[in-house]
Design a protein around this motif. Structure first.
Motif, short mmCIF file in Angstrom:
data_model
loop_
_atom_site.label_atom_id
_atom_site.label_comp_id
_atom_site.label_asym_id
_atom_site.label_seq_id
_atom_site.Cartn_x
_atom_site.Cartn_y
_atom_site.Cartn_z
N LYS A 217 0.84 -1.19 0.00
CA LYS A 217 0.00 0.00 0.00
C LYS A 217 0.88 1.24 0.00
N LYS A 218 0.69 2.11 -0.97
CA LYS A 218 1.47 3.32 -1.07
C LYS A 218 1.06 4.32 0.01
N ASP A 219 2.04 5.12 0.43
CA ASP A 219 1.81 6.15 1.45
C ASP A 219 1.16 5.56 2.70
N PHE A 220 1.64 4.39 3.08
CA PHE A 220 1.06 3.73 4.26
C PHE A 220 1.55 4.43 5.52
N ARG A 221 0.61 4.90 6.33
CA ARG A 221 0.93 5.59 7.58
C ARG A 221 0.68 4.64 8.74
N SER A 222 1.67 4.53 9.61
CA SER A 222 1.59 3.60 10.73
C SER A 222 1.79 4.35 12.04
N PRO A 223 1.18 3.90 13.14
CA PRO A 223 1.43 4.51 14.45
C PRO A 223 2.89 4.34 14.85
N PRO A 224 3.38 5.14 15.80
CA PRO A 224 4.75 4.97 16.29
C PRO A 224 4.97 3.57 16.84
N SER A 225 6.19 3.12 16.82
CA SER A 225 6.54 1.78 17.30
C SER A 225 6.15 1.62 18.77
N ARG A 226 5.72 0.41 19.11
CA ARG A 226 5.28 0.15 20.49
C ARG A 226 5.06 -1.33 20.72
N TRP A 227 4.92 -1.67 22.00
CA TRP A 227 4.46 -3.01 22.37
C TRP A 227 3.64 -2.90 23.66
N ALA A 228 2.93 -3.98 24.00
CA ALA A 228 2.12 -4.07 25.23
C ALA A 228 1.04 -2.99 25.30
N SER A 229 0.42 -2.65 24.18
CA SER A 229 -0.66 -1.67 24.16
C SER A 229 -1.98 -2.31 24.59
N ALA A 230 -2.91 -1.47 25.01
CA ALA A 230 -4.29 -1.93 25.20
C ALA A 230 -4.92 -2.10 23.82
N VAL A 231 -5.64 -3.18 23.62
CA VAL A 231 -6.17 -3.49 22.29
C VAL A 231 -7.62 -3.93 22.39
N TRP A 232 -8.43 -3.45 21.45
CA TRP A 232 -9.82 -3.86 21.33
C TRP A 232 -10.06 -4.36 19.90
N CYS A 233 -10.70 -5.49 19.77
CA CYS A 233 -10.96 -6.07 18.45
C CYS A 233 -12.44 -5.93 18.13
N LEU A 234 -12.77 -5.12 17.12
CA LEU A 234 -14.14 -4.90 16.69
C LEU A 234 -14.41 -5.67 15.40
N ASP A 235 -15.63 -5.58 14.91
CA ASP A 235 -16.00 -6.32 13.70
C ASP A 235 -15.24 -5.84 12.47
N ASP A 236 -14.97 -4.55 12.41
CA ASP A 236 -14.35 -3.99 11.21
C ASP A 236 -13.07 -3.23 11.47
N SER A 237 -12.55 -3.28 12.69
CA SER A 237 -11.36 -2.50 12.98
C SER A 237 -10.63 -3.03 14.21
N LEU A 238 -9.37 -2.63 14.32
CA LEU A 238 -8.52 -2.89 15.49
C LEU A 238 -8.18 -1.56 16.12
N ILE A 239 -8.42 -1.42 17.43
CA ILE A 239 -8.16 -0.16 18.13
C ILE A 239 -7.11 -0.41 19.21
N ILE A 240 -6.13 0.48 19.30
CA ILE A 240 -5.08 0.36 20.30
C ILE A 240 -4.97 1.67 21.08
N PHE A 241 -4.50 1.54 22.33
CA PHE A 241 -4.25 2.72 23.17
C PHE A 241 -2.94 2.49 23.92
#
Length: 544
Positions: A217-241
């Protein structure tokens, strides 16, 4: 026709409500559905002498008393069951079972399958001094209790990638989600050197192939590097904090769309004076109804302090995030109150027996009643959060959070490793509940909650923490029960309502007695005009 009131109705209702008062342990518990049906049956089967309106009012009053002093939808059964497996903790990594491990990324779909990637393990627990970091992919069929190895990754102790294989590199504490029977998504984590990652991978289940989204995917934007985030799995998306990198904690929030494979940062705002949650790692999360995301605990200290004081930084606050308006609110264990000392507000850890002790890396599930379940984790077992220790302690207690009244309840305390006498299953001793652990894998199927592996104290090494590979299931069931909350306000209200009911019964009885001395006048045509008259005696005379 009017009927005579039956005193058994009030007596039965009185004892059904009073019985739980006899013991603070609530030994007697009367099912409320049976109580309500019994009262109605008494009214229908007994001749009544009250008007229908009075009858309904009194019945309604009795039921209101029962309703207000009882709690509905309480857990009536909960039981841990150990699930037999073809291997045990000292057998290491085998091709038919993931073996003992921790820090794996996992996601449970709605078809009863668990997807597990990577994490730490031991090739040979008898000889290896240090764990090995993997990038293998497994699928577990929950109903059949069987494991399938989809690919072994690099699968050698040197972890050298074969040139023809395109798979994510070995990692731990990454974030995972997916869509049933379509894809498994993996993001971030930390590699063998402890460096944070920010790559996003998609595994197509039918094609059994990994795709690196940043390369397709061109111009792919990604969050800053990390590990051990809070994660929620929805029907159509992945959410992290949040999460952490090499030097700091993060407090940003991102969403990854399964529709177009794009990351979008979420600009959250506070809903009330509780503000926003502090940056943290190792929090426990749940996905609720009505677009609500829950987050409990975790660690809010920077990595340097956490490495020195192992129990420092763990919290006990519970937050809810609304996807509808992108707002955060703290609903339990909040340390923002002005009456608290500044040191306790900074620690964000409250000392109370009514909420779980400060911890992180716990297992969490949500049931059909939208109650939040919390098991185990690691932190400080001291109720004083300021007593920081050089070592961290695992938990084995079980908690339930009621999302209707915002209260915690301990369902099972921390246990020991004492075996259940005379009961064995396969080569492993049967225990009442899982041993204390953290960083385990959790998933659910309806109201059955599962955990696998983690770090804890196994039966054959009770004084040494080790990687686990046991699997447990927690079965729960619900029933509407009468369960009295014994407080002064409840006792006062019950006494007031009881006196009111007695007065109403007395007035009704007096009315009934008066009505019996005045027969009604019936017209010859058979219609009742409800006209009352006084009977005449033989000596009555109308002469003036």
């Amino acid at each position: 026709m009017m009927r005579a009131a039956n005193p058994a109705v009030f007596v039965g209702s009185f004892f059904a409500v009073v019985s739980p008062l006899c013991s603070t342990q609530h030994v007697f518990s009367f099912p409320r559905r049976l109580l309500r049906s019994w009262i109605r049956k008494q009214w229908e089967s007994t001749p009544s002498a009250m008007d229908n309106n009075n009858n309904g009012a009194l019945l309604h009053l009795v039921l209101v008393v029962i309703q207000l002093i009882t709690d509905a939808d309480l857990v009536t059964a909960q039981e841990w069951l150990w699930r037999d497996i073809p291997t045990y903790i000292d057998q290491g990594y085998v091709v038919y079972h993931p073996g003992p491990r921790s820090g794996s990324s996992a996601w449970g779909d709605n078809k009863g399958s668990l997807w597990l990637f990577g994490g730490h393990t031991f090739w040979d627990p008898q000889t290896d001094k240090d764990p090995v970091l993997l990038n293998d992919l497994w699928r577990h069929c929950t109903e059949e209790n069987s494991w399938v190895l989809l690919h072994s990754g690099w699968q050698d102790k040197k972890a050298t990638p074969p040139p023809f294989l395109s798979v994510p590199k070995p990692r731990y504490d990454s974030m995972a989600c997916g869509i049933s029977e379509i894809m498994f998504v993996l993001y971030g984590g930390a590699d063998d050197s402890g460096y944070a990652l920010n790559d996003t991978w998609v595994f197509y289940q039918k094609r059994k192939r990994w795709i690196n989204t940043s390369k397709v995917k061109k111009d792919f934007r990604s969050p800053p590097s990390r590990w051990a985030s809070a994660v929620w799995c929805l029907d159509d998306s992945l959410i992290i904090f949040g999460g952490r990198d090499q030097s700091s904690l993060l407090s940003d929030m991102w969403s990854f769309s399964f529709r177009d494979f794009t990351w979008t940062e979420i600009q959250a705002t506070p809903w009330n004076e509780t503000g926003l949650p502090r940056g943290r790692s190792d929090a426990t999360t749940w996905v609720g109804n009505d677009d609500k995301l829950y987050m409990f605990g975790g660690n809010i200290r920077n990595p340097f302090t956490h490495r020195k004081l192992k129990s420092a930084g763990y919290t006990s606050d519970l937050w809810v995030f609304s996807l509808e308006n992108s707002t955060w609110a703290c609903i339990s264990g909040c340390a923002h109150h002005h009456s608290l000392s500044s040191s306790r507000r900074r620690s964000n850890c409250l000392a109370s027996k009514d909420i779980p002790q400060c911890r992180g890396k716990s297992a969490g599930w949500i049931d059909s009643k939208e109650n939040l379940w919390l098991f185990g984790g690691v932190g400080n077992k001291d109720l004083n959060p300021l007593e920081m220790k050089l070592s961290k302690e695992p938990f084995s207690d079980l908690w339930l959070f009621n999302t209707q009244n915002f209260t915690w309840k301990m369902m099972a305390p921390n246990n020991s490793t004492t075996k259940r006498d005379g009961r064995y299953r396969g080569p492993v001793q049967q225990y009442e509940q899982p041993v204390a652990r953290y960083s385990s894998i959790q998933w659910s199927l309806k109201d059955n909650f599962f955990i696998f592996g983690g770090i804890g104290f196994p039966p054959n090494h009770p004084n040494k923490s080790s990687y686990l590979d046991d699997q447990w299931v927690l079965n729960i069931s619900y029933e509407i029960r009468s369960h009295l909350a014994l407080t002064p306000s409840v006792i006062f209200f019950f006494c007031l309502a009881s006196i009111t009911a007695i007065l109403l019964l007395f007035c009704a009885s007096v009315s009934v007695q008066r009505c019996r001395h005045f027969p009604r006048l019936t017209h010859p045509d058979g219609r009742d005009y409800k006209v009352k008259y006084s009977p005449l005696t033989e000596t009555t005379s109308f002469d003036s």
